[in-house]
Design an enzyme around this catalytic site. Structure first.
Site, PDB file in Angstrom:
ATOM      1  N   ARG A 240      -9.738 -12.050   2.890  1.00 54.93           N
ATOM      2  CA  ARG A 240     -10.571 -13.182   2.450  1.00 54.93           C
ATOM      3  C   ARG A 240      -9.813 -14.504   2.561  1.00 54.93           C
ATOM      4  O   ARG A 240     -10.426 -15.555   2.738  1.00 54.93           O
ATOM      5  CB  ARG A 240     -11.071 -12.930   1.024  1.00 54.93           C
ATOM      6  CG  ARG A 240      -9.993 -12.848  -0.031  1.00 54.93           C
ATOM      7  CD  ARG A 240     -10.453 -12.129  -1.289  1.00 54.93           C
ATOM      8  NE  ARG A 240     -10.565 -10.696  -1.085  1.00 54.93           N
ATOM      9  CZ  ARG A 240     -10.975  -9.839  -2.023  1.00 54.93           C
ATOM     10  NH1 ARG A 240     -11.321 -10.285  -3.221  1.00 54.93           N
ATOM     11  NH2 ARG A 240     -11.038  -8.544  -1.761  1.00 54.93           N
TER      12      ARG A 240
ATOM     13  N   LYS B 161       0.836  -1.192   0.000  1.00 57.35           N
ATOM     14  CA  LYS B 161       0.000   0.000   0.000  1.00 57.35           C
ATOM     15  C   LYS B 161       0.877   1.251   0.000  1.00 57.35           C
ATOM     16  O   LYS B 161       1.994   1.233   0.530  1.00 57.35           O
ATOM     17  CB  LYS B 161      -0.868   0.029   1.267  1.00 57.35           C
ATOM     18  CG  LYS B 161      -1.892  -1.081   1.402  1.00 57.35           C
ATOM     19  CD  LYS B 161      -2.598  -0.976   2.749  1.00 57.35           C
ATOM     20  CE  LYS B 161      -3.619  -2.080   2.960  1.00 57.35           C
ATOM     21  NZ  LYS B 161      -4.809  -1.918   2.115  1.00 57.35           N
TER      22      LYS B 161
END
Length: 424
Positions: free
Chosen positions: A277, A203
């Site tokens: 996830r 990020k």
């Protein structure tokens, strides 16, 4: 210490105050109700009062109810500095509000903690110890960590967390007030990424700054269970927290890796920043194994959910329409905001891979169109077919900066909804 009293009024402010929503008379603040959305106005007024440097308030007057008092406390809460809200109303109302505040404060404390202090194992222990203190002998638990995760075939959690020197961990907690081998009413699963660098799909700094909040799902389901227990929950509930740090190192998982899960599903990693996830997949399999009547997972999972519903709603997904309707009603009952987003069978196939059964995302910014639904479709692969399942993407769990409704930091939004589902 002098305490400011706060009352609600339907009278307009005196002319010298103009159209001010909050006015002051000595040590009393008056919130002038002029908006049809009373709770929003009360929460915004609480932010204004707090911004004046007020730290202790006593709510008083007949216009307060449980929802407006809770809305005030939400606006009055800040991440820094001691503060106090004294409730009004009958004993039952004050007890309910006190329990809510204790649970929400625990969730906010976890989310606002620095990532250095809150490692995966520390998160698991904090959650277990807090619930044990509430539930006593009705609570039992184990923490599976490090290499032991591989022995139990929790592949995703181990892969995401292995890049850190501090091991990943799964908390498996059982609240069973019924004794013996009682059926499991609800299984809770929480995403507990204590810090998310994005891994090799790193990020930018601005996107990484708030990533201590990426364990908001774990904090939310833990606080919800604790709140339900405080209210006298008499059902068996199992809790699974999937805790890890997503960091870069020579041990970290990489783009192009293929993970083979316990249920046989193979997953190509096309984005190491779609790690939530991957860990929830393990938790959902463990939850499915309990045979629970309802599985609820909560996670700060996708930016796509924030883009879809904003940061004052949590997005909800379920294959069962009646479950979505039930959640919407429970959220309304406790004055929280949820909104259903699409989830169809074909969403399972929206992240295709030429090398595996599925990829963990799509190789484009934000996972492409429908990213929140595609993430839910991925998770659905790990829920036993036919089981009743709710996925909550916590778009409203954290405020990155001060706003008219919230101070910067964790909000606790979602705790009351899940607790209400448990208590049903």
């Amino acid at each position: 210490m002098q305490i400011m009293t706060v009352a609600l009024t339907q009278d307009a402010p005196q002319s010298l105050w103009g159209k001010a929503s909050v006015t002051y008379q000595g040590n009393q603040a008056l919130i002038h109700l002029t908006d049809s959305d009373v709770l929003r106005q009360v929460q915004m007024a609480a932010r204004k009062i707090r911004a004046q440097g007020v730290t202790s308030v006593q709510l008083e007057g007949e216009l307060w109810n449980i929802d407006s008092q809770w809305a005030f406390s939400q606006g009055f809460t800040t991440a820094r500095g001691e503060f106090e809200v004294r409730w009004c109303g009958d004993e039952a109302t004050q007890t309910t509000l006190t329990h809510r505040f204790e649970a929400a404060s625990f969730a906010r404390m976890l989310v606002n903690e620095t990532p250095e202090e809150l490692s995966p194992v520390v998160l698991a222990n904090h959650a277990a110890n807090w619930l044990k203190a509430i539930g006593g002998d009705n609570v039992s638990y184990e923490i599976v960590e490090g290499q032991e995760l591989l022995e139990k075939q929790w592949i995703g959690l181990h892969a995401v967390g292995r890049g850190s020197e501090r091991p990943p961990a799964m908390l498996v907690l059982d609240f069973n007030p019924l004794g013996d081998d009682a059926p499991v009413s609800t299984a809770l699963v929480g995403k507990g990424i204590t810090f998310d660098s994005g891994g090799y799909s790193i990020k930018p700094s601005v996107g990484m700054l708030d990533m201590k909040c990426d364990m908001g799902g774990a904090a939310t389901v833990t606080a919800a269970l604790g709140l339900a227990m405080k209210a006298g929950l008499n059902k068996r509930v199992k809790l699974f927290l999937c805790c890890a740090e997503n960091l870069i190192s020579g041990h970290a998982y990489k783009l192009g890796d293929i993970l083979t899960y316990k249920n046989g599903v193979t997953v190509e990693v096309v984005n190491t920043d779609a790690e939530g996830r991957l860990v929830l997949a393990d938790g959902l399999q463990a939850a499915s194994d309990t045979g629970a009547e309802l599985i609820i997972d909560a996670a700060t999972l996708t930016g796509a959910a924030v883009m879809a519903v904003g940061d004052n709603y949590n997005a909800i997904f379920s294959p069962q329409t009646e479950t979505l309707q039930r959640v919407q009603q429970k959220a309304a009952d406790v004055s929280e905001n949820v909104w259903p987003l699409p989830l169809n069978e074909w969403h399972k196939d929206m992240c295709p891979s030429p090398f595996a059964d599925t990829a963990n995302s799509r190789a484009m910014k934000g996972g492409g169109a429908g990213g929140a639904s595609n993430a839910a479709g991925f998770l659905w692969r790990f829920v036993t077919p036919g089981m009743n399942w709710l996925h909550m993407d916590l778009a409203a769990a954290y405020s990155s900066s001060d706003s008219a409704l919230w101070s910067a930091g964790a909000t606790g939004h979602g705790v009351l909804t899940i607790a209400a589902l448990l208590e049903e």
